[in-house]
Design a protein around this motif. Structure first.
Motif, short mmCIF file in Angstrom:
data_model
loop_
_atom_site.label_atom_id
_atom_site.label_comp_id
_atom_site.label_asym_id
_atom_site.label_seq_id
_atom_site.Cartn_x
_atom_site.Cartn_y
_atom_site.Cartn_z
N VAL A 18 7.58 7.13 4.03
CA VAL A 18 8.20 5.56 3.60
C VAL A 18 7.12 3.95 4.19
N LEU A 19 7.77 4.07 5.70
CA LEU A 19 7.19 3.73 6.59
C LEU A 19 5.01 4.02 6.47
N SER A 20 4.97 5.12 5.95
CA SER A 20 3.78 4.94 6.38
C SER A 20 2.48 4.73 5.12
N VAL A 21 3.64 4.88 3.62
CA VAL A 21 2.58 3.83 2.14
C VAL A 21 3.27 2.05 2.28
N CYS A 22 4.37 2.24 2.99
CA CYS A 22 4.23 0.59 3.30
C CYS A 22 3.33 0.29 3.76
N ASP A 23 2.65 0.77 5.00
CA ASP A 23 1.64 0.72 5.57
C ASP A 23 0.68 0.48 4.92
N THR A 24 0.47 0.92 3.96
CA THR A 24 -0.44 1.45 2.58
C THR A 24 -1.01 -0.31 1.82
N LEU A 25 0.40 -0.19 1.42
CA LEU A 25 0.48 -2.07 1.17
C LEU A 25 0.19 -2.90 1.12
N ASN A 26 0.70 -2.55 2.80
CA ASN A 26 0.07 -4.20 3.81
C ASN A 26 -1.15 -4.48 3.94
N SER A 27 -2.37 -3.02 3.97
CA SER A 27 -3.06 -3.99 4.24
C SER A 27 -3.70 -4.49 2.44
N ASP A 28 -3.39 -3.50 1.53
CA ASP A 28 -3.61 -4.26 0.15
C ASP A 28 -3.14 -6.19 0.01
N THR A 29 -4.14 -7.02 0.73
CA THR A 29 -3.44 -8.68 0.42
C THR A 29 -3.60 -9.08 -0.60
N LYS A 30 -3.91 -8.69 -1.72
CA LYS A 30 -3.28 -9.68 -2.66
C LYS A 30 -1.70 -9.03 -3.05
N CYS A 31 -1.88 -7.52 -3.34
CA CYS A 31 -0.14 -7.12 -3.08
C CYS A 31 0.35 -7.81 -2.51
N ILE A 32 0.73 -8.10 -1.22
CA ILE A 32 1.34 -9.01 -0.16
C ILE A 32 2.39 -10.01 -0.48
N LEU A 131 9.48 -1.91 -6.68
CA LEU A 131 8.18 -0.74 -7.86
C LEU A 131 8.72 -1.37 -8.82
N ASN A 132 8.96 -2.07 -9.30
CA ASN A 132 8.82 -2.74 -10.71
C ASN A 132 7.67 -3.54 -10.91
N TYR A 133 7.28 -4.25 -9.72
CA TYR A 133 6.67 -5.13 -9.53
C TYR A 133 4.86 -4.60 -9.72
N LEU A 134 5.07 -3.10 -8.77
CA LEU A 134 4.09 -1.87 -8.49
C LEU A 134 3.79 -1.45 -9.87
N LYS A 135 5.16 -1.01 -10.81
CA LYS A 135 4.80 -0.45 -12.07
C LYS A 135 4.36 -1.23 -12.95
N LYS A 136 4.91 -2.66 -12.80
CA LYS A 136 4.52 -3.88 -13.84
C LYS A 136 3.00 -3.48 -14.18
N ASN A 137 2.50 -4.18 -12.75
CA ASN A 137 0.77 -4.47 -12.31
C ASN A 137 0.13 -2.98 -12.14
N LYS A 138 0.71 -1.74 -12.25
CA LYS A 138 -0.56 -0.59 -12.40
C LYS A 138 -0.75 -0.41 -11.63
N HIS A 139 0.43 -0.24 -10.44
CA HIS A 139 -0.87 0.15 -8.65
C HIS A 139 -1.25 1.34 -9.15
N PRO A 140 -2.26 1.70 -8.31
CA PRO A 140 -2.84 3.08 -8.40
C PRO A 140 -2.30 4.25 -7.71
N ARG A 141 -1.27 3.44 -6.84
CA ARG A 141 -0.38 4.69 -6.45
C ARG A 141 1.17 4.65 -6.43
N TYR A 142 1.78 3.73 -7.69
CA TYR A 142 2.56 3.72 -8.08
C TYR A 142 3.87 4.94 -8.14
N LYS A 143 3.37 5.61 -8.88
CA LYS A 143 4.05 7.45 -8.57
C LYS A 143 4.52 7.69 -7.57
#
Length: 470
Positions: A18-32, A131-143
């Motif tokens: 979980v922390l590893s995938v969170c680290d990936t999301l943290n590098s997505d400045t727009k997402c955060i 999770l709802n945000y990632l799904k709504k914005n069709k984040h490429p790593r959502y699934k």
């Protein structure tokens, strides 16, 4: 007894994922930035919350929907909370103490405080937040993120009657935990486009293109009934931090999947801590668990040389390497390993074991980003987060990146340094405009020269930190 050593190890692996995938999301400045913009306004919260803290809201949402939560579930949330707040994992060797702890009033009080302290996240009690945000914005790593989230929840979200079969229904997710992770509109062409769109990395792009061509021809020969030589997918990534090694490993997984050399194509990241235990017999168990998770995809081992660099007599790094080599052979038709780290230590690591030398004969070299590339990365961060930079600020940034490149060493963080500088600029801009009563949209998104730290100041901070880390 509630817990066993094996359970605590599984919980640690799930939390690490979980922390590893969170680290990936943290590098997505727009997402955060967008996630934080959706949170209730809180005057005390001047710093952007990172994904691992926002994720707590989704955990609490699920917990609120499950009746008769067991003490194991309460411990699971407290375990994750401890991991992100104190960078601490409960010691699996203290099972007796842990089992006593969860029955005490102080622990129950601590659990309630965790719930109450995160009440601000309850924006919509009918769904998860992140999770709802990632799904709504069709984040490429959502699934992929949902799958990792569910692995954690399946482990900790247990009721007194052991009935947690309604998890899918609670999450509102329409695919099962064992389904293949896939992105419906993904293709080989799209992955290669993403690769070629990365800043710099020209040597790596060339190496990947040549590998893709080789695999394509192998594919055609197979379809024509011709014999093929055995091609190893196992690869060594050499180079300093912050040069895109994790990103390229993730793209390789998808490439291998589209070329039908891997069945799933997911990428699981680990390091020495994720593979080596502190006592006899458990290192092999840890390695087996993470290999099982990575089967059908890529296992990315960062700073792999650390597996052979511990001088202690009771070190189990060698056991981890030997177990991994065995599993690489067992699953050679549907499993790829990428080991990464600094050039010289990695060369020594590969030469330290004949099994490593025979299985890793493909090397990708990642170079430091040039000053112009560092500036392009900064501009990309700006674009993702809706910021623009004045010409004067650009000149100051270019001077900074020239100096950083000139003073670079093996540990220079490249894109990570750029991201830290970008966040510092945003902070300085915020301090400049926070007192303006009527601030325009343009002012909110513009970085001026005065928002850029002095080049000398940045140099001192970056390389002073490196000296302290040594």
């Amino acid at each position: 007894m509630l817990f066993t050593k094996e359970y605590i190890q599984e919980l640690k692996n799930a939390t690490t994922a979980v922390l590893s995938v969170c680290d990936t999301l943290n590098s997505d400045t727009k997402c955060i930035s967008e996630l934080n913009a959706l949170l209730p306004q809180n005057s005390t919260n001047k710093v952007l919350l990172k994904a691992e803290k926002i994720f707590i809201s989704d955990f609490i949402f699920v917990f609120s929907k499950v009746k008769n939560l067991s003490e194991s579930s309460q411990f699971g949330l407290a375990y994750y909370y401890d991991a992100i707040r104190n960078q601490h994992f409960a010691n699996e060797n203290e099972i007796e103490s842990l089992n006593k702890l969860v029955t005490t009033n102080p622990f129950k009080s601590h659990f309630n405080k965790i719930i109450q302290s995160n009440i601000l996240f309850e924006l919509d009690q009918s769904r998860t937040f992140l999770l709802n945000y990632l799904k709504k914005n069709k984040h490429p790593r959502y699934k992929e993120i949902v799958t990792i989230f569910k692995v954690f929840l399946k482990l900790v979200c247990v009721t007194e009657d052991q009935n947690n079969n309604k998890l899918d229904e609670i999450l509102g997710i329409d695919f099962k935990i064992n389904d293949v992770i896939e992105i419906s509109d993904d293709s080989l062409e799209k992955v290669l486009e993403e690769l070629n769109g990365l800043i710099g990395l020209e040597n790596v792009k060339k190496d990947v293109a040549e590998l893709v061509n080789l695999l394509k021809v192998q594919q055609k020969r197979t379809k024509q009934g011709l014999k093929n030589i055995e091609i190893t997918l196992h690869t060594v990534f050499l180079g300093p931090p912050g040069t895109g090694k994790t990103t390229v490993a993730r793209l390789l997984g998808r490439i291998f999947k589209h070329l039908e050399f891997l069945s799933n194509g997911q990428m699981i990241e680990t390091d020495r801590e994720g593979m080596v235990a502190g006592y006899v017999g458990q290192t092999a168990t840890k390695v087996d668990a993470i290999v099982e998770e990575a089967k059908g995809g890529v296992l990315f081992v960062d700073e792999a040389y650390a597996l052979s660099q511990n001088a202690l007599g009771n070190d189990y790094g060698g056991e981890a390497v030997n177990t991994l080599l065995k599993r690489m052979e067992d699953f050679r038709d549907d499993f790829a390993v990428v080991v990464a780290g600094y050039d010289e230590p990695m060369q020594i690591f590969i030469d330290s074991n004949p099994g490593l030398r025979s299985r890793f004969n493909r090397f990708f070299h990642f170079d430091h980003f040039k000053p112009s590339e560092l500036f392009s990365i900064f501009e990309l961060n700006c674009k993702k987060a809706d910021f623009i930079v004045t010409e004067e600020a650009k000149e100051k940034l270019k001077d900074t990146f020239e100096l950083l490149y000139e003073k670079r060493d093996d540990s220079f963080g490249n894109a990570r340094v750029v991201r830290n500088l970008f966040e510092k600029c945003i902070q300085k801009q915020a301090n400049r405009i926070v007192t303006i009563k009527r601030v325009s949209k343009k002012a909110l998104k513009t970085l001026l020269e005065q928002d850029i730290p002095e080049p000398k100041e940045t140099i001192e901070q970056v390389f002073y930190k490196h000296k302290n880390d040594e």
